[in-house]
Design a protein around this motif. Structure first.
Motif, PDB file in Angstrom:
ATOM      1  N   ALA A  25      51.674  31.616  44.344  1.00  0.00           N
ATOM      2  CA  ALA A  25      50.308  31.872  44.159  1.00  0.00           C
ATOM      3  C   ALA A  25      49.729  32.699  45.156  1.00  0.00           C
ATOM      4  O   ALA A  25      50.265  32.810  46.220  1.00  0.00           O
ATOM      5  CB  ALA A  25      49.176  30.763  44.285  1.00  0.00           C
ATOM      6  N   ARG A  26      49.045  33.895  44.549  1.00  0.00           N
ATOM      7  CA  ARG A  26      48.758  35.125  45.492  1.00  0.00           C
ATOM      8  C   ARG A  26      47.266  35.238  45.953  1.00  0.00           C
ATOM      9  O   ARG A  26      46.661  36.322  46.297  1.00  0.00           O
ATOM     10  CB  ARG A  26      49.064  36.604  44.693  1.00  0.00           C
ATOM     11  N   GLY A  27      46.676  34.102  45.784  1.00  0.00           N
ATOM     12  CA  GLY A  27      45.179  34.038  45.957  1.00  0.00           C
ATOM     13  C   GLY A  27      44.477  32.758  46.152  1.00  0.00           C
ATOM     14  O   GLY A  27      45.522  31.795  45.777  1.00  0.00           O
ATOM     15  N   GLU A  28      43.365  32.544  46.604  1.00  0.00           N
ATOM     16  CA  GLU A  28      42.798  31.490  46.881  1.00  0.00           C
ATOM     17  C   GLU A  28      41.674  30.906  45.490  1.00  0.00           C
ATOM     18  O   GLU A  28      41.048  32.206  44.859  1.00  0.00           O
ATOM     19  CB  GLU A  28      41.961  31.238  48.040  1.00  0.00           C
ATOM     20  N   ASN A  29      41.382  29.790  45.156  1.00  0.00           N
ATOM     21  CA  ASN A  29      40.373  29.808  44.098  1.00  0.00           C
ATOM     22  C   ASN A  29      39.090  30.656  44.277  1.00  0.00           C
ATOM     23  O   ASN A  29      38.241  30.581  45.318  1.00  0.00           O
ATOM     24  CB  ASN A  29      39.960  27.999  44.076  1.00  0.00           C
ATOM     25  N   GLY A  30      38.675  31.146  43.242  1.00  0.00           N
ATOM     26  CA  GLY A  30      37.565  32.244  43.123  1.00  0.00           C
ATOM     27  C   GLY A  30      37.839  33.794  43.660  1.00  0.00           C
ATOM     28  O   GLY A  30      37.049  34.500  43.305  1.00  0.00           O
ATOM     29  N   GLU A  31      38.940  33.993  44.117  1.00  0.00           N
ATOM     30  CA  GLU A  31      39.166  35.284  44.575  1.00  0.00           C
ATOM     31  C   GLU A  31      39.789  36.033  43.333  1.00  0.00           C
ATOM     32  O   GLU A  31      40.226  35.595  42.400  1.00  0.00           O
ATOM     33  CB  GLU A  31      40.487  35.272  45.502  1.00  0.00           C
ATOM     34  N   LYS A  32      39.373  37.353  43.368  1.00  0.00           N
ATOM     35  CA  LYS A  32      40.097  38.339  42.455  1.00  0.00           C
ATOM     36  C   LYS A  32      41.444  38.644  42.829  1.00  0.00           C
ATOM     37  O   LYS A  32      41.807  38.909  44.029  1.00  0.00           O
ATOM     38  CB  LYS A  32      39.237  39.413  42.334  1.00  0.00           C
ATOM     39  N   LEU A  33      42.627  38.286  41.968  1.00  0.00           N
ATOM     40  CA  LEU A  33      44.123  38.670  42.261  1.00  0.00           C
ATOM     41  C   LEU A  33      44.161  40.290  42.475  1.00  0.00           C
ATOM     42  O   LEU A  33      43.624  41.130  41.641  1.00  0.00           O
ATOM     43  CB  LEU A  33      44.843  38.144  41.301  1.00  0.00           C
ATOM     44  N   PRO A  34      44.801  40.709  43.464  1.00  0.00           N
ATOM     45  CA  PRO A  34      45.431  41.913  43.576  1.00  0.00           C
ATOM     46  C   PRO A  34      46.225  42.507  42.490  1.00  0.00           C
ATOM     47  O   PRO A  34      46.960  41.842  42.375  1.00  0.00           O
ATOM     48  CB  PRO A  34      45.987  42.239  44.908  1.00  0.00           C
ATOM     49  N   MET A  35      45.791  43.538  41.898  1.00  0.00           N
ATOM     50  CA  MET A  35      46.394  44.188  40.791  1.00  0.00           C
ATOM     51  C   MET A  35      46.533  45.610  41.024  1.00  0.00           C
ATOM     52  O   MET A  35      46.457  46.528  40.326  1.00  0.00           O
ATOM     53  CB  MET A  35      45.738  43.991  39.318  1.00  0.00           C
TER      54      MET A  35
END
Length: 184
Positions: free
Chosen positions: A139-149
């Motif tokens: 997983a590349r982020g925390e709950n609620g964050e926008k994933l980097p694309m």
């Protein structure tokens, strides 16, 4: 102007990830279809590689012109059921039916990429519990964050999908040869 440029580039990466996952899944399905058409007895295998008895509905038989069409309908139904499930399940099926073993790291990376694709399509790229569960340790982020694309993630995604296809292709060709799908 920089804000618009960033939004435009991000959108391109997101759409390209969606397309790349779709193309990879289509390749996996085509590969399975090819082998199953040449070796229809493999339709009797389940995900754990065990033999199972299958039944065919009378509607499938009566609406088919010949045996090949019956087999094609059974293959399509089987793959539809498999590919609507979790990627971990269809990798189990692929490995069992094709009698191959894909590297765990490639499968794990694909599962994270697919979870990212699902986030893009279903949650505007924002991390949720479903993504965290699917992606697991990758997983590349925390709950609620926008994933980097960004371009870096996109390039890694394409590289990983290509590796998966190449490894699968080499193993299948090594085991079954370069067979074409029968036309009739």
């Amino acid at each position: 102007m920089r804000l618009l440029s960033t939004a435009f580039i991000s959108g391109i990466h997101e759409q390209a990830i969606i397309a790349a996952v779709a193309l990879t899944e289509a390749y996996l399905q085509r590969t399975l279809k090819t082998v199953l058409r040449w070796f229809p007895q493999k339709l009797k295998q389940n995900i754990s590689g065990e033999r199972t008895d299958k039944t065919v509905s009378l509607d499938v038989i009566l609406s088919s012109k010949n045996r090949n069409q019956i087999v094609s309908k059974i293959i399509n139904k089987q793959l539809q059921g498999i590919f609507y499930g979790a990627p971990s399940r269809y990798f189990e099926y692929i490995e069992a039916v094709l009698s191959i073993e894909l590297p765990a790291t490639l499968k794990e990376k694909f599962i994270e990429i697919k979870a990212t694709r699902d986030l893009i399509v279903h949650n505007s790229g924002k991390v949720n519990e479903t993504y965290l569960e699917k992606a697991g340790k990758l997983a590349r982020g925390e709950n609620g964050e926008k994933l980097p694309m960004d371009a870096v993630y996109f390039a890694g995604t394409v590289a990983n999908l290509k590796k998966l296809v190449i490894v699968l292709d080499k193993q299948v060709l090594g085991k079954y040869g370069n067979a074409a799908i029968p036309t009739k």
